[in-house]
Design a protein around this motif. Structure first.
Motif, PDB file in Angstrom:
ATOM      1  N   HIS A 112       0.803  -1.044  -0.090  1.00 46.68           N
ATOM      2  CA  HIS A 112      -0.116   0.029   0.119  1.00 46.68           C
ATOM      3  C   HIS A 112       0.963   1.410   0.056  1.00 46.68           C
ATOM      4  O   HIS A 112       0.428   2.175  -0.351  1.00 46.68           O
ATOM      5  CB  HIS A 112      -1.020   0.003   1.068  1.00 46.68           C
ATOM      6  CG  HIS A 112      -0.247   0.318   2.564  1.00 46.68           C
ATOM      7  ND1 HIS A 112       0.446  -0.494   3.046  1.00 46.68           N
ATOM      8  CD2 HIS A 112      -0.221   1.471   3.121  1.00 46.68           C
ATOM      9  CE1 HIS A 112       1.011  -0.138   4.190  1.00 46.68           C
ATOM     10  NE2 HIS A 112       0.562   1.338   4.416  1.00 46.68           N
ATOM     11  N   VAL A 153      -8.750   2.362  -3.526  1.00 40.29           N
ATOM     12  CA  VAL A 153      -7.419   2.381  -3.820  1.00 40.29           C
ATOM     13  C   VAL A 153      -7.532   2.319  -5.477  1.00 40.29           C
ATOM     14  O   VAL A 153      -8.489   1.870  -6.239  1.00 40.29           O
ATOM     15  CB  VAL A 153      -6.878   0.731  -3.702  1.00 40.29           C
ATOM     16  CG1 VAL A 153      -5.306   0.911  -4.268  1.00 40.29           C
ATOM     17  CG2 VAL A 153      -6.569   0.749  -2.305  1.00 40.29           C
ATOM     18  N   GLN A 161      -2.789  -4.370  -2.850  1.00 42.12           N
ATOM     19  CA  GLN A 161      -2.775  -2.961  -2.316  1.00 42.12           C
ATOM     20  C   GLN A 161      -3.682  -2.506  -1.265  1.00 42.12           C
ATOM     21  O   GLN A 161      -3.618  -2.158  -0.305  1.00 42.12           O
ATOM     22  CB  GLN A 161      -2.587  -1.794  -3.439  1.00 42.12           C
ATOM     23  CG  GLN A 161      -1.415  -1.741  -4.257  1.00 42.12           C
ATOM     24  CD  GLN A 161      -1.313  -0.738  -5.227  1.00 42.12           C
ATOM     25  OE1 GLN A 161      -2.402  -0.403  -5.650  1.00 42.12           O
ATOM     26  NE2 GLN A 161      -0.157  -0.566  -5.857  1.00 42.12           N
ATOM     27  N   TYR A 205      -3.093  -2.215   2.715  1.00 42.72           N
ATOM     28  CA  TYR A 205      -3.736  -1.164   3.490  1.00 42.72           C
ATOM     29  C   TYR A 205      -4.453  -1.400   4.579  1.00 42.72           C
ATOM     30  O   TYR A 205      -4.142  -0.838   5.784  1.00 42.72           O
ATOM     31  CB  TYR A 205      -4.445  -0.221   2.500  1.00 42.72           C
ATOM     32  CG  TYR A 205      -5.283   0.881   3.389  1.00 42.72           C
ATOM     33  CD1 TYR A 205      -5.017   2.052   3.764  1.00 42.72           C
ATOM     34  CD2 TYR A 205      -6.907   0.666   3.269  1.00 42.72           C
ATOM     35  CE1 TYR A 205      -5.789   3.080   4.202  1.00 42.72           C
ATOM     36  CE2 TYR A 205      -7.602   1.529   4.051  1.00 42.72           C
ATOM     37  CZ  TYR A 205      -7.154   2.759   4.299  1.00 42.72           C
ATOM     38  OH  TYR A 205      -7.954   3.698   5.084  1.00 42.72           O
ATOM     39  N   SER A 265      -2.266  -2.711   7.373  1.00 36.59           N
ATOM     40  CA  SER A 265      -1.647  -1.559   8.115  1.00 36.59           C
ATOM     41  C   SER A 265      -2.365  -1.003   9.269  1.00 36.59           C
ATOM     42  O   SER A 265      -1.822  -0.223  10.274  1.00 36.59           O
ATOM     43  CB  SER A 265      -1.104  -0.420   7.029  1.00 36.59           C
ATOM     44  OG  SER A 265      -2.108   0.330   6.852  1.00 36.59           O
TER      45      SER A 265
END
Length: 264
Positions: A115, A167, A218, A222, A225
């Motif tokens: 990401h 995204v 991605q 994200y 995270s």
């Protein structure tokens, strides 16, 4: 529909064999109308902006009850029809709109810090993201695309889904050509928070180039995270290419499906 009526309907659902209201909150259907509330049937009607179609929520003891109440109507859909009722509906002129199956990825250990290279949609480009989703309308059974208004709500509205984002991917002319709607839910779950791949769309001119795979990875990165430890998405059983992609990314199919029907 008044909230008091909605609460009363929710309390009565145990008296019906099947219903479509398990995941429905009052805010979802506040502008719907309660049409019928009898011993054998509850019928609630409204316009679903996301699907761009009229929509019924229902609770019933038999499919015949629903058919009798809607047989003179057209251009609408109903969700969460039990498998054993589908033949009765199709014989009465209804058609299957979609048949969604849940897919889960039990852990995100293979997802790296991808990401950090991703670009995220800003509200002022929501109309461009909407155009991408609309370019894919009808490619998969039940996929209707998203409006600019819906996308703005996705980015700005606070609800149970946290860290919501889109995204995106661009072409050489900096035009948006792919989008993946994602977010995290279940933050208090004992199994850990879930990364939700809500929707993915790639302009048909740019499909089969690895963009969808990159966007999903991605999005998962994200969400990871932000604490996600597993992932979820849903796909129509006819969307063979997408299912192949999801399985290759480690998503595993559930046994049950969600069947939605419609009448044109």
């Amino acid at each position: 529909m008044k909230e008091e009526a909605f609460i009363k309907v929710k309390e009565a659902l145990g008296n019906y064999l099947y219903h479509s209201l398990t995941y429905t909150e009052f805010e979802d259907i506040a502008d719907y109308e309660l049409l019928t509330e009898t011993e054998g049937l509850i019928l609630i009607s409204g316009f679903n902006r996301e699907a761009d179609s009229r929509h019924y929520h229902w609770a019933a003891l038999s499919p015949e009850k629903v058919i009798e109440a809607t047989k003179e109507d057209h251009n609408f859909y109903l969700e969460f029809i039990p498998e054993e009722w589908v033949d009765t509906f199709t014989q009465a002129g209804y058609i299957v709109r979609d048949k969604f199956r849940d897919y889960t990825k039990p852990d995100l250990s293979d997802i790296t810090n991808e990401h950090s290279h991703a670009e995220f949609l800003k509200v002022d480009e929501s109309h461009k993201a909407a155009e991408v989703t609309m370019s894919c309308k009808g490619q998969s059974r039940g996929f209707t695309g998203q409006t600019q208004e819906w996308i703005v709500e996705w980015l700005t509205k606070t609800e149970d889904i946290v860290h919501k984002a889109v995204v995106l991917d661009r072409n050489e002319e900096k035009e948006i050509i792919g989008v993946c709607f994602t977010g995290v839910y279940g933050v208090n779950s004992q199994k850990g928070p879930v990364a939700w791949i809500r929707e993915i769309a790639v302009n048909p001119r740019y499909q089969n180039k690895g963009i969808g795979r990159r966007l999903i990875r991605q999005a998962l990165s994200y969400c990871k995270s932000h604490g996600a430890v597993r992932a979820f998405l849903a796909a129509d059983e006819c969307n063979v290419n997408a299912i192949y992609l999801y399985k290759s990314l480690g998503f595993q199919p559930a046994a049950d499906t969600q069947i939605d029907i419609m009448r044109e």
